[in-house]
Design an enzyme around this catalytic site. Structure first.
Site, PDB file in Angstrom:
ATOM      1  N   LYS A 258      -9.452  12.368 -28.796  1.00 12.57           N
ATOM      2  CA  LYS A 258      -9.857  11.919 -30.172  1.00 12.57           C
ATOM      3  C   LYS A 258      -8.690  12.334 -31.094  1.00 12.57           C
ATOM      4  CE  LYS A 258     -14.843  11.765 -29.434  1.00 12.57           C
ATOM      5  NZ  LYS A 258     -14.900  10.224 -29.224  1.00 12.57           N
ATOM      6  N   ARG A 332     -21.491   7.674 -20.911  1.00 14.62           N
ATOM      7  CA  ARG A 332     -22.334   6.764 -19.805  1.00 14.62           C
ATOM      8  C   ARG A 332     -22.091   7.248 -18.374  1.00 14.62           C
ATOM      9  NH1 ARG A 332     -18.673   1.934 -22.012  1.00 14.62           N
ATOM     10  NH2 ARG A 332     -18.626   3.283 -23.785  1.00 14.62           N
TER      11      ARG A 332
HETATM   12  N1  BES Z   1     -19.548  10.301 -28.345  1.00 13.48           N
HETATM   13  C1  BES Z   1     -18.770   9.126 -28.600  1.00 13.48           C
HETATM   14  C2  BES Z   1     -19.388   8.188 -29.417  1.00 13.48           C
HETATM   15  C3  BES Z   1     -19.621   8.446 -30.793  1.00 13.48           C
HETATM   16  C4  BES Z   1     -18.372   8.498 -31.646  1.00 13.48           C
HETATM   17  C5  BES Z   1     -20.915   8.598 -31.432  1.00 13.48           C
HETATM   18  C6  BES Z   1     -18.724   8.851 -33.149  1.00 13.48           C
HETATM   19  C7  BES Z   1     -21.088   8.541 -32.577  1.00 13.48           C
HETATM   20  C8  BES Z   1     -19.985   8.706 -33.527  1.00 13.48           C
HETATM   21  C9  BES Z   1     -18.589   8.569 -27.171  1.00 13.48           C
HETATM   22  O1  BES Z   1     -18.576   9.636 -26.112  1.00 13.48           O
HETATM   23  C10 BES Z   1     -17.181   7.787 -27.189  1.00 13.48           C
HETATM   24  O2  BES Z   1     -16.196   8.549 -27.606  1.00 13.48           O
HETATM   25  N2  BES Z   1     -17.275   6.626 -26.977  1.00 13.48           N
HETATM   26  C11 BES Z   1     -16.047   5.715 -27.038  1.00 13.48           C
HETATM   27  C12 BES Z   1     -16.203   4.784 -25.940  1.00 13.48           C
HETATM   28  C13 BES Z   1     -14.659   3.974 -25.971  1.00 13.48           C
HETATM   29  C14 BES Z   1     -13.841   4.854 -25.548  1.00 13.48           C
HETATM   30  C15 BES Z   1     -15.041   2.966 -24.982  1.00 13.48           C
HETATM   31  C16 BES Z   1     -16.079   4.957 -28.664  1.00 13.48           C
HETATM   32  O3  BES Z   1     -17.214   4.814 -29.032  1.00 13.48           O
HETATM   33  O4  BES Z   1     -15.122   5.142 -29.311  1.00 13.48           O
HETATM   34 MN    MN Z   2     -16.333  10.320 -25.692  1.00  7.82          MN
END
Ligand code: BES
Ligand code: MN
Ligand code: ZN
Length: 481
Positions: A258, A332
């Site tokens: 990230k 997931r």
């Molecule tokens: N934990 C995050 C989702 C998230 C980010 C929730 C910010 C609340 C605030 C999750 O693990 C994630 O990183 N999801 C990605 C998925 C993508 C890579 C398909 C997302 O939502 O960007």
């Molecule tokens: Mn994530």
């Protein structure tokens, strides 16, 4: 070095039942036009106070508070603005601004004789607003206290929900150096211990022998081994409700790392687990007639030589193979194995809670959690309960045609969708493929954090959907008891 076992923090809801009413500073609730709703109270205020309100330009805006002095400059009363005249247009937790704004002291709400307000809701708002995350502060500040007397019938239940909220908030706000996978598991174990029920924890490579390969793959790069916590409570003859919570202690994104801004808040990525534990604590404290099962996969999505990679193909607990499209879609994967386990004893209901997607936040903002279910009737009932409880969830579609976006060329399924649109839906659809069609299931995609303060919702970790679920489960299963 790991920190000591999880210790429950004490939470003070800021109530007093002992201070005589006459010694409590009255709080008057006034609507925006100041004199319509609850106007008999306004008439009860002295002329001096009315002049002070006028001189202060107080117009009853929602959440505005005014301290009114007496002749000697001592506090004579407090006025809280409610905003719109109609109660349905007001913030239901508006009273929750007071504990963070009023000086220390004892207060009572001066309800008008014709007041239609829900005293229990106001008391809950006060309790939720009294919460502070002060674990890392040397000086804890004193709370103002609200006198709770008549009119709050379900005080014990309300306190259980306030305590559960504080428990969930504490877990979320505690930074990962004190809330790693191990401490999340310890919190669950401590909760099970409080109710004398055994708790099974599977740690590290045992996850492989016990067939939780995706929980292991996501969590193996961390210095704290991945683990799965599983406990049950309540009479076996009651309806079986299984709660599953995403317990990602910290989400770096993995090798698909990230950005700094995207990573900053990721201590909250165990918000689903925290919400499940909070809900479980409320269910057990109030003895809801369910057979409860709690399943929490606890991992850190970390980066090291052993990290899982984009392009890897994992075999899930269900036996189906999963192509990794992005290591940042880790939640997931651990939920998939946990949901497979959850379905194995055929419960009446499975609910999972997870900080699963940024897309759900884009769609609904930070105040509303997304609700998905394979049972539209259940979703409608839960959404209605959520709105009644001032704990909003919104029903979103498990749109089947989008399932094909999860097609993989080399595995049974990809865990992320091609294209990237509808990310909250495709994440929910991925989960749905690990739940039997005959099992009633709901999935809640939540923020678990207040980025700004609102009445009853201080900045920091937050429970979402917890009170809604409690209320709806009670309605479904405790009806007539
Ligand atoms: N934990 C995050 C989702 C998230 C980010 C929730 C910010 C609340 C605030 C999750 O693990 C994630 O990183 N999801 C990605 C998925 C993508 C890579 C398909 C997302 O939502 O960007
Ligand atoms: Mn994530
Ligand atoms: Zn995550």
């Amino acid at each position: 070095m790991t920190n000591p076992s999880y210790a429950f923090q004490t939470f003070d809801p800021g109530f007093t039942g002992t201070t005589p009413s006459a010694q409590c500073t009255p709080i008057y609730l006034l609507t925006a036009d100041s004199i319509t709703f609850e106007d008999e109270q306004f008439e009860a205020i002295s002329l001096r106070a009315k002049n002070w309100i006028k001189a202060s330009n107080f117009v009853g805006a929602g959440g505005a508070t005014l301290l009114v002095p007496d002749d000697e400059g001592l506090l004579s009363c407090v006025v809280l603005g409610l905003g719109p005249a109609q109660i349905k247009d007001q913030d239901p937790l508006i009273v929750g601004v007071l504990p963070q704004t009023l000086p220390n002291g004892d207060y009572r709400i001066a309800y008008g004789e014709n007041s239609v307000r829900d005293h229990g809701r106001d008391a809950l708002a006060w309790a939720l607003g009294s919460y502070r995350f002060d674990r890392y502060k040397k000086m804890a500040t004193a709370h103002p206290k609200l006198r709770i007397d008549h009119g709050v019938a379900n005080l014990e239940e309300l306190l259980a929900l306030a305590r559960a909220t504080a428990f969930g908030r504490d877990l979320i706000s505690t930074p990962t150096n004190d809330m790693g996978p191990q401490q999340i598991a310890e919190a669950a174990q401590a909760l099970a211990g409080t109710y004398d029920v055994p708790c099974r924890t599977i740690v590290g490579d045992d996850l492989l022998t016990e067939n939780f390969p995706m929980i292991h793959a996501v969590g193996r790069a961390s210095d704290q081994a991945p683990r799965l916590v599983d406990f049950s409570w309540g009479s076996k003859s009651n309806p079986k409700v299984t709660l599953v919570g995403k317990g990602v202690a910290f989400d770096t994104g993995g090798l698909d790392i990230k950005s700094a801004a995207g990573m900053l808040l990721m201590k909250k990525d165990m918000g689903g687990a925290a919400n499940v534990l909070a809900l479980a604590s409320a269910i057990m404290a109030t003895d809801l007639p369910v057979r409860l099962r709690v399943i929490i996969p606890c991992v850190e999505n970390a980066i090291s030589g052993s990290a899982f990679r984009p392009g890897d193909v994992l075999t899930s607990r269900s036996g189906r193979t999963v192509e990794i499209g992005n290591t940042d879609a880790e939640g997931r994967l651990i939920l998939a194995d946990a949901l497979t386990l959850a379905g194995e004893d055929e419960p009446d209901l499975i609910v999972d809670m997870a900080t699963l997607t940024g897309a759900a936040r884009v769609a609904l903002g930070t105040d509303i959690a997304g609700l998905f279910s394979n049972d539209d009737g259940f979703a409608a009932g839960l959404q209605a309960a959520s709105l009644a409880e001032a704990d909003p969830l919104w029903h979103m579609p498990l749109w089947q045609p989008y399932k094909k976006l999860l097609d993989s060329k080399i595995a049974d399924i990809n865990h992320i969708a091609s294209g990237g649109y509808g990310g909250a839906i495709t994440a929910a659809l991925f989960l749905s493929t690990f739940v039997g069609a005959e099992t009633k299931w709901a999935h809640i995609d939540l923020m678990a954090f207040n980025p700004t303060a609102k009445p009853g919702k201080p900045i920091g970790g937050e429970t979402q959907g917890m009170r809604a679920l409690y209320s709806h489960l009670k309605q479904l299963y405790a009806h007539g008891q």
